[in-house]
Design a protein around this motif. Structure first.
Motif, PDB file in Angstrom:
ATOM      1  N   LYS A 260      12.990 -20.802  -3.476  1.00 16.11           N
ATOM      2  CA  LYS A 260      13.562 -20.557  -4.805  1.00 16.11           C
ATOM      3  C   LYS A 260      12.465 -20.522  -5.871  1.00 16.11           C
ATOM      4  O   LYS A 260      12.470 -19.659  -6.747  1.00 16.11           O
ATOM      5  N   LEU A 261      11.513 -21.451  -5.793  1.00 20.62           N
ATOM      6  CA  LEU A 261      10.407 -21.469  -6.758  1.00 20.62           C
ATOM      7  C   LEU A 261       9.572 -20.189  -6.681  1.00 20.62           C
ATOM      8  O   LEU A 261       9.167 -19.648  -7.700  1.00 20.62           O
ATOM      9  N   ARG A 262       9.325 -19.716  -5.463  1.00 23.12           N
ATOM     10  CA  ARG A 262       8.531 -18.494  -5.289  1.00 23.12           C
ATOM     11  C   ARG A 262       9.254 -17.279  -5.858  1.00 23.12           C
ATOM     12  O   ARG A 262       8.633 -16.428  -6.487  1.00 23.12           O
ATOM     13  N   ILE A 263      10.555 -17.178  -5.643  1.00 25.24           N
ATOM     14  CA  ILE A 263      11.257 -15.977  -6.108  1.00 25.24           C
ATOM     15  C   ILE A 263      11.576 -16.032  -7.595  1.00 25.24           C
ATOM     16  O   ILE A 263      11.732 -14.981  -8.206  1.00 25.24           O
ATOM     17  N   GLU A 264      11.634 -17.214  -8.169  1.00 27.41           N
ATOM     18  CA  GLU A 264      11.909 -17.281  -9.606  1.00 27.41           C
ATOM     19  C   GLU A 264      10.781 -16.679 -10.426  1.00 27.41           C
ATOM     20  O   GLU A 264      11.005 -16.132 -11.492  1.00 27.41           O
ATOM     21  N   ASP A 265       9.542 -16.760  -9.946  1.00 27.64           N
ATOM     22  CA  ASP A 265       8.390 -16.213 -10.662  1.00 27.64           C
ATOM     23  C   ASP A 265       8.169 -14.726 -10.399  1.00 27.64           C
ATOM     24  O   ASP A 265       7.404 -14.086 -11.095  1.00 27.64           O
ATOM     25  N   ALA A 266       8.833 -14.180  -9.380  1.00 27.01           N
ATOM     26  CA  ALA A 266       8.595 -12.794  -8.971  1.00 27.01           C
ATOM     27  C   ALA A 266       9.252 -11.796  -9.923  1.00 27.01           C
ATOM     28  O   ALA A 266      10.276 -12.071 -10.531  1.00 27.01           O
ATOM     29  N   LYS A 267       8.621 -10.629 -10.020  1.00 26.59           N
ATOM     30  CA  LYS A 267       9.177  -9.514 -10.797  1.00 26.59           C
ATOM     31  C   LYS A 267       9.900  -8.520  -9.893  1.00 26.59           C
ATOM     32  O   LYS A 267      10.724  -7.747 -10.346  1.00 26.59           O
ATOM     33  N   LEU A 268       9.552  -8.536  -8.611  1.00 27.69           N
ATOM     34  CA  LEU A 268      10.141  -7.622  -7.643  1.00 27.69           C
ATOM     35  C   LEU A 268      10.298  -8.330  -6.311  1.00 27.69           C
ATOM     36  O   LEU A 268       9.423  -9.094  -5.901  1.00 27.69           O
ATOM     37  N   MET A 269      11.420  -8.067  -5.658  1.00 25.47           N
ATOM     38  CA  MET A 269      11.653  -8.599  -4.321  1.00 25.47           C
ATOM     39  C   MET A 269      12.129  -7.459  -3.440  1.00 25.47           C
ATOM     40  O   MET A 269      13.004  -6.693  -3.830  1.00 25.47           O
ATOM     41  N   ILE A 270      11.512  -7.338  -2.279  1.00 28.80           N
ATOM     42  CA  ILE A 270      11.883  -6.341  -1.286  1.00 28.80           C
ATOM     43  C   ILE A 270      12.258  -7.094  -0.014  1.00 28.80           C
ATOM     44  O   ILE A 270      11.546  -8.016   0.388  1.00 28.80           O
ATOM     45  N   LEU A 271      13.346  -6.697   0.615  1.00 33.10           N
ATOM     46  CA  LEU A 271      13.725  -7.278   1.898  1.00 33.10           C
ATOM     47  C   LEU A 271      13.351  -6.291   2.995  1.00 33.10           C
ATOM     48  O   LEU A 271      13.656  -5.099   2.899  1.00 33.10           O
ATOM     49  N   THR A 272      12.666  -6.784   4.012  1.00 36.61           N
ATOM     50  CA  THR A 272      12.244  -5.933   5.120  1.00 36.61           C
ATOM     51  C   THR A 272      12.791  -6.479   6.435  1.00 36.61           C
ATOM     52  O   THR A 272      13.093  -7.669   6.545  1.00 36.61           O
ATOM     53  N   ARG A 273      12.919  -5.591   7.389  1.00 38.09           N
ATOM     54  CA  ARG A 273      13.355  -5.990   8.724  1.00 38.09           C
ATOM     55  C   ARG A 273      12.272  -5.573   9.702  1.00 38.09           C
ATOM     56  O   ARG A 273      11.825  -4.432   9.692  1.00 38.09           O
TER      57      ARG A 273
ATOM     58  N   LYS B 106       5.953   3.431   6.617  1.00 36.63           N
ATOM     59  CA  LYS B 106       5.511   4.752   7.087  1.00 36.63           C
ATOM     60  C   LYS B 106       4.501   4.614   8.221  1.00 36.63           C
ATOM     61  O   LYS B 106       4.573   5.325   9.215  1.00 36.63           O
ATOM     62  N   GLU B 107       3.565   3.684   8.072  1.00 37.76           N
ATOM     63  CA  GLU B 107       2.517   3.497   9.077  1.00 37.76           C
ATOM     64  C   GLU B 107       3.080   3.061  10.427  1.00 37.76           C
ATOM     65  O   GLU B 107       2.579   3.455  11.474  1.00 37.76           O
ATOM     66  N   THR B 108       4.115   2.248  10.411  1.00 38.13           N
ATOM     67  CA  THR B 108       4.677   1.718  11.654  1.00 38.13           C
ATOM     68  C   THR B 108       5.817   2.574  12.188  1.00 38.13           C
ATOM     69  O   THR B 108       6.510   2.161  13.121  1.00 38.13           O
ATOM     70  N   ASN B 109       6.030   3.747  11.609  1.00 38.92           N
ATOM     71  CA  ASN B 109       7.096   4.655  12.041  1.00 38.92           C
ATOM     72  C   ASN B 109       8.460   3.978  12.102  1.00 38.92           C
ATOM     73  O   ASN B 109       9.199   4.114  13.075  1.00 38.92           O
ATOM     74  N   GLY B 110       8.779   3.228  11.083  1.00 38.49           N
ATOM     75  CA  GLY B 110      10.092   2.607  10.981  1.00 38.49           C
ATOM     76  C   GLY B 110      10.234   1.269  11.657  1.00 38.49           C
ATOM     77  O   GLY B 110      11.314   0.681  11.615  1.00 38.49           O
ATOM     78  N   LYS B 111       9.170   0.754  12.281  1.00 42.68           N
ATOM     79  CA  LYS B 111       9.280  -0.572  12.896  1.00 42.68           C
ATOM     80  C   LYS B 111       9.408  -1.652  11.825  1.00 42.68           C
ATOM     81  O   LYS B 111      10.016  -2.684  12.059  1.00 42.68           O
ATOM     82  N   LEU B 112       8.808  -1.399  10.662  1.00 36.08           N
ATOM     83  CA  LEU B 112       9.041  -2.243   9.497  1.00 36.08           C
ATOM     84  C   LEU B 112       9.979  -1.440   8.606  1.00 36.08           C
ATOM     85  O   LEU B 112       9.619  -0.371   8.132  1.00 36.08           O
ATOM     86  N   GLU B 113      11.175  -1.923   8.426  1.00 40.24           N
ATOM     87  CA  GLU B 113      12.206  -1.190   7.695  1.00 40.24           C
ATOM     88  C   GLU B 113      12.489  -1.885   6.360  1.00 40.24           C
ATOM     89  O   GLU B 113      12.634  -3.105   6.317  1.00 40.24           O
ATOM     90  N   ILE B 114      12.537  -1.109   5.290  1.00 36.37           N
ATOM     91  CA  ILE B 114      12.920  -1.659   3.994  1.00 36.37           C
ATOM     92  C   ILE B 114      14.441  -1.681   3.949  1.00 36.37           C
ATOM     93  O   ILE B 114      15.088  -0.653   4.116  1.00 36.37           O
ATOM     94  N   VAL B 115      15.000  -2.868   3.756  1.00 39.87           N
ATOM     95  CA  VAL B 115      16.439  -3.058   3.780  1.00 39.87           C
ATOM     96  C   VAL B 115      17.031  -2.948   2.383  1.00 39.87           C
ATOM     97  O   VAL B 115      18.083  -2.357   2.179  1.00 39.87           O
TER      98      VAL B 115
END
Length: 167
Positions: free
Chosen positions: A20-33, A104-113
């Protein structure tokens, strides 16, 4: 409740608090799978984020939902299913740019959710758009260059005029 269960509850509460402390200071959050990213790719991804001022944290979804509750990123709780990485950054572009590049580099193995800024949840098109923008430092550099250009041009014209008279 025995000692081990109490210790486990305290550990979970600490993870929620830290997240919670880490995300409160963030300006952007991305969830990846992560769908099969190698250990080397994961190391490079984390290093790239760190080098640009971002970070990634893997947290159990139940704990992540508790950490998101009451924050500006609470709307992302619906995306928490499966193995999710929480990518955050102070610069509103860094997390999107690095995550998009690695997807892009991992051809979709890292997916932005999904993702969110301080203004709310974003769809994937907005995340991809953010990924194409320069960072804050890049924009500052361009602005300084634009501000210096007229002064440099004036100096060149003045110098040319002064050397013309000498010749």
């Amino acid at each position: 409740m025995d000692h081990a269960q109490k210790a486990q509850m305290i550990e979970k509460a600490q993870i929620v608090t830290d997240t919670k402390l880490r995300i409160e200071d963030a300006k952007l959050m991305i969830l990846t799978r992560n769908n099969g990213v190698t250990a080397e790719q994961d190391r490079r991804f984390r290093k790239s984020l760190r080098d640009e001022g971002g970070s990634v944290k893997i947290v159990k979804n139940s704990l992540a939902k508790r950490a998101l509750a009451g924050t500006k990123f609470e709307g992302l709780a619906t995306y928490l299913s499966g193995p999710i990485g929480i990518v955050i950054s102070q610069d509103p572009v860094v997390a999107a740019r690095v995550a998009h590049a690695f997807a892009k580099e991992t051809n979709g193995k890292l997916e932005i959710v999904g993702g969110a800024t301080t203004d709310g949840v974003m769809d994937l098109a907005k995340i991809k758009y953010l990924a194409t923008l320069p960072s804050l430092d890049g924009l500052r550099g361009k602005l300084v260059g634009l501000l210096q250009a007229p002064g440099a041009q004036l100096a060149r014209v003045t110098n040319a005029y002064a050397t013309k008279d000498q010749a």
